[in-house]
Design a protein around this motif. Structure first.
Motif, short mmCIF file in Angstrom:
data_model
loop_
_atom_site.label_atom_id
_atom_site.label_comp_id
_atom_site.label_asym_id
_atom_site.label_seq_id
_atom_site.Cartn_x
_atom_site.Cartn_y
_atom_site.Cartn_z
N GLN A 123 8.37 14.39 -39.64
CA GLN A 123 7.65 13.46 -40.50
C GLN A 123 8.06 12.01 -40.29
O GLN A 123 7.37 11.09 -40.72
N LYS A 124 9.17 11.77 -39.58
CA LYS A 124 9.65 10.40 -39.35
C LYS A 124 9.00 9.72 -38.16
O LYS A 124 9.14 8.51 -37.96
N TYR A 125 8.24 10.48 -37.34
CA TYR A 125 7.86 9.97 -36.04
C TYR A 125 6.35 9.82 -35.84
O TYR A 125 5.56 10.59 -36.36
N VAL A 126 6.04 8.81 -35.02
CA VAL A 126 4.66 8.58 -34.57
C VAL A 126 4.53 9.19 -33.16
O VAL A 126 5.33 8.88 -32.28
N GLY A 127 3.54 10.05 -32.99
CA GLY A 127 3.39 10.74 -31.72
C GLY A 127 2.11 10.40 -31.00
O GLY A 127 1.15 9.89 -31.59
N GLY A 128 2.09 10.68 -29.70
CA GLY A 128 0.89 10.47 -28.89
C GLY A 128 0.41 11.78 -28.30
O GLY A 128 1.22 12.61 -27.86
N VAL A 129 -0.90 11.97 -28.31
CA VAL A 129 -1.52 13.16 -27.70
C VAL A 129 -2.73 12.72 -26.89
O VAL A 129 -3.23 11.61 -27.05
N GLY A 130 -3.20 13.60 -26.01
CA GLY A 130 -4.41 13.34 -25.26
C GLY A 130 -5.63 13.72 -26.07
O GLY A 130 -5.67 14.79 -26.68
N ARG A 131 -6.61 12.86 -26.09
CA ARG A 131 -7.83 13.13 -26.85
C ARG A 131 -8.55 14.35 -26.29
O ARG A 131 -8.87 14.42 -25.11
N GLY A 132 -8.77 15.34 -27.14
CA GLY A 132 -9.46 16.56 -26.71
C GLY A 132 -8.55 17.58 -26.07
O GLY A 132 -9.01 18.68 -25.72
N PHE A 133 -7.26 17.27 -25.88
CA PHE A 133 -6.33 18.21 -25.27
C PHE A 133 -5.93 19.29 -26.27
O PHE A 133 -5.86 19.04 -27.48
N TYR A 134 -5.67 20.49 -25.76
CA TYR A 134 -5.20 21.60 -26.61
C TYR A 134 -3.79 21.96 -26.17
O TYR A 134 -3.54 22.28 -25.02
N TYR A 135 -2.84 21.90 -27.11
CA TYR A 135 -1.44 22.12 -26.80
C TYR A 135 -0.91 23.46 -27.31
O TYR A 135 0.30 23.66 -27.39
N GLY A 136 -1.79 24.36 -27.65
CA GLY A 136 -1.37 25.65 -28.16
C GLY A 136 -1.53 25.74 -29.66
O GLY A 136 -1.61 24.73 -30.37
#
Length: 254
Positions: A123-136
């Motif tokens: 909850q302390k962190y800002v994260g980055g992901v790929g738009r439309g990606f599925y990570y499980g």
């Protein structure tokens, strides 16, 4: 006379049955280089096919098309395919896993960014992901439940890495092998690392899934058995890892 000489020199090679194998574009596992399929999975699978006495023809195509080809029997096999009941109706899966895909979290090297595989402390962190990606399923559930301070989406890993280096985000979710390949190509292995397990020093895996070299059920089972046996033997002999290390650098953070 020349034809007879060739047959004597290479018995069987002129008659080796071609096996058409399809997959998708996922460097460094599979990609096109100078118009030819390459990557460590392309090389591993091709080697197993040749050891089994066949000639490999690897085609890198969109994933939906690849699945259609093995379902209809216009391709002999597909690789990097996960298992599910629907696919099992038209694919034969071996016991040997081709590769276990893993999702890691990348951070700036030496930073204190850390959360457990169960997302404790996230909850302390800002994260980055790929738009439309599925990570499980596990990560997908965590994203939907908003367990992080904030998640930002971008189209690709390149932009996420730039944001991480600039300090605009604290971590990135990424597939293990493509991420390692990207960092190596951009000389970033000393600047970015995976979040490590304090007990082992190894990367924490937040999600993983097995994929296979699976054969179309519309094709004969002989090739399936022979190639599957050769792939298993390559793993046991260490040839699998030897080929992989030609494409993936060894690094303490991975």
């Amino acid at each position: 006379m020349l034809i007879i000489t060739l047959i004597l020199m290479f018995p069987g090679s002129l008659h080796a049955k071609k096996l058409t194998l399809v997959t998708l574009d996922t460097p460094p596992q599979t990609y096109i280089d100078n118009g030819k399929p390459t990557g460590f999975l392309v090389e591993i699978v091709s080697e197993a096919v040749e050891r089994a006495g066949y000639t490999p023809q690897v085609l890198i195509v969109p994933w939906k098309r690849a699945m259609t080809m093995v379902e209809k029997g216009t391709a002999d096999a597909i690789f990097n395919a996960g298992y599910n009941e629907k696919r099992n109706k038209f694919l034969k899966y071996p016991d040997t896993v081709l590769i276990t895909e893993k999702v890691v979290a990348l951070r700036l090297a030496g930073s204190n960014t850390f959360f457990s595989p169960e997302f404790k402390g996230a909850q302390k962190y800002v994260g980055g992901v790929g738009r439309g990606f599925y990570y499980g399923e596990k990560i997908d559930k965590a994203l939907k439940q908003n367990v992080f301070k904030r998640i930002e989406e971008v189209p690709n890993l390149d932009l996420n890495v730039k944001k991480l280096v600039l300090g605009r985000i604290d971590f990135i979710f990424a597939d293990y092998y493509p991420a390692l390949n990207f960092l190596n190509e951009h000389n970033l292995l000393g600047k970015i690392e995976a979040i490590l397990d304090p007990a082992t020093g190894l990367p924490l895996i937040y999600s993983q899934s097995d994929t296979y070299l699976a054969f179309s059920r519309k094709k004969n089972s002989t090739a399936f058995k022979r190639v599957s046996e050769e792939l298993k033997e390559m793993k046991n002999q260490g040839e699998y890892r030897k080929i992989m290390l030609k494409y993936i650098p060894v690094h303490d953070g991975f």
